[in-house]
Design an enzyme around this catalytic site. Sequence first.
Site, mmCIF file in Angstrom:
data_model
loop_
_atom_site.group_PDB
_atom_site.id
_atom_site.type_symbol
_atom_site.label_atom_id
_atom_site.label_comp_id
_atom_site.label_asym_id
_atom_site.label_seq_id
_atom_site.Cartn_x
_atom_site.Cartn_y
_atom_site.Cartn_z
ATOM 1 N N LYS A 44 4.324 3.285 4.415
ATOM 2 C CA LYS A 44 4.569 2.346 3.321
ATOM 3 C C LYS A 44 5.464 3.026 2.302
ATOM 4 C CE LYS A 44 2.410 -0.561 -0.144
ATOM 5 N NZ LYS A 44 1.161 -1.050 -0.718
ATOM 6 N N LYS A 63 6.066 -0.898 6.366
ATOM 7 C CA LYS A 63 6.304 -1.813 5.256
ATOM 8 C C LYS A 63 7.262 -1.188 4.255
ATOM 9 C CE LYS A 63 3.769 -3.980 1.583
ATOM 10 N NZ LYS A 63 2.507 -4.146 0.936
HETATM 11 C C1 PBG Z 1 -0.664 -2.731 -2.705
HETATM 12 C C2 PBG Z 1 0.258 -3.668 -2.037
HETATM 13 C C3 PBG Z 1 1.560 -4.013 -2.419
HETATM 14 C C4 PBG Z 1 2.022 -4.931 -1.479
HETATM 15 C C5 PBG Z 1 1.000 -5.151 -0.575
HETATM 16 N N1 PBG Z 1 -0.066 -4.334 -0.914
HETATM 17 C C6 PBG Z 1 2.345 -3.676 -3.611
HETATM 18 C C7 PBG Z 1 2.744 -2.332 -3.947
HETATM 19 O O1 PBG Z 1 2.552 -1.370 -3.206
HETATM 20 O O2 PBG Z 1 3.282 -2.210 -5.049
HETATM 21 C C8 PBG Z 1 3.389 -5.568 -1.478
HETATM 22 C C9 PBG Z 1 3.502 -6.861 -0.742
HETATM 23 C C10 PBG Z 1 4.768 -7.586 -0.976
HETATM 24 O O3 PBG Z 1 5.666 -7.136 -1.715
HETATM 25 O O4 PBG Z 1 4.903 -8.676 -0.410
HETATM 26 N N2 PBG Z 1 -1.979 -3.199 -2.705
#
Ligand code: PBG
Length: 346
Positions: free
Chosen positions: A213, A265
């Site tokens: 991520k 992601k």
């Molecule tokens: C954190 C989380 C995020 C997203 C999913 N889970 C945000 C981040 O890391 O700031 C992003 C999902 C998206 O942008 O569609 N719980």
Amino acid sequence: MGSVKDSSEIPAAPVIRPRRLRGTPAMRRLVGETSLHARQLVLPAFIADGIDEPRPIASMPGVVQHTEDSLRREAAAAVKAGLGGIMLFGVPREEDKDAAGSCGARDDGILNRALSAVRAEVGDDLVVMADTCLDEFTDHGHCGVLRAGPHGETVVDNDRTLAAYDELAVAQAAAGAHVVSPSGMMDGQIASIRAALDAEGHQDVSILAYSAKYASAFYGPFREAVGSSLQGDRRTYQQDPANLRESLREVRLDLDEGADMVMVKPAMSYLDILRQTAEISDVPVAAYQVSGEYAMISAAAEKGWIDHDPAVMESLLSIRRAGADIVLTYWALLAARRLAEGWGGR
Ligand code: PBG
């Protein structure tokens, strides 16, 4: 010296003609290498505490923060459309946020209530997934708990955060999640959550690990979607977009720690990471087409600069082609509808 054309100027008739396989829709359908099915799509959905009507998210046209009723209807629609799953995010009231994100683990916390409601609605007909992270629940917006570092700086405390994730995951499993999805990029989070789930009798609850991520600008609209309180950034725990090898290390660690599925992601700017992850993973690989990816195509289509549905379907196909078995996308219901209508994209 005549005017006879030098034969080298006339292109030789090709013997090999790849175009033969593109001549008709039926031929293209026959030879298509990548397929997209509703069952491979997971719909991320938001539920907010203390609202009476679904609340639109300005930066994600067509996506809302749900009430419990509208979320149940959305989940029922997901079953009907044949989707693979639904991934729930909770948006608590501001006054319920604290430094430890404690409302995340409470039975009556918004996300756990939503998990129970959705599970009651869909039973085992749809895989119910929970975002297992603190950022929606903390008043500082970080994915973990904070402590003062040795030089007075604020740091996200990895190991105390693990204890909080364990409680979150157990509460989510108890509420009815089939899958918990740690997204905070803390070291050791998969092993820790697995042990906690097992100790509480949740051996059958799966873990979808957000393994790779990235600290991405493409999460921008999501921050509005969950009413994030974050100041600053997440670069001490989420990954540097410059790195590929580091992702493979993260994926291998999560596999060793017992991840049932791994995720990359965002999706579209990280298709190379996805491809390589698919090559080393012996569990299903998911990709998350994030809020910014949704916003970009939506905005361009709104301006008439891009044809919405074909762009959406092409983006999903590209994520599948890169190696995703499962795609999380805010367009899951739309895509399922198009597929049911016979979308070939070819
Ligand atoms: C954190 C989380 C995020 C997203 C999913 N889970 C945000 C981040 O890391 O700031 C992003 C999902 C998206 O942008 O569609 N719980």
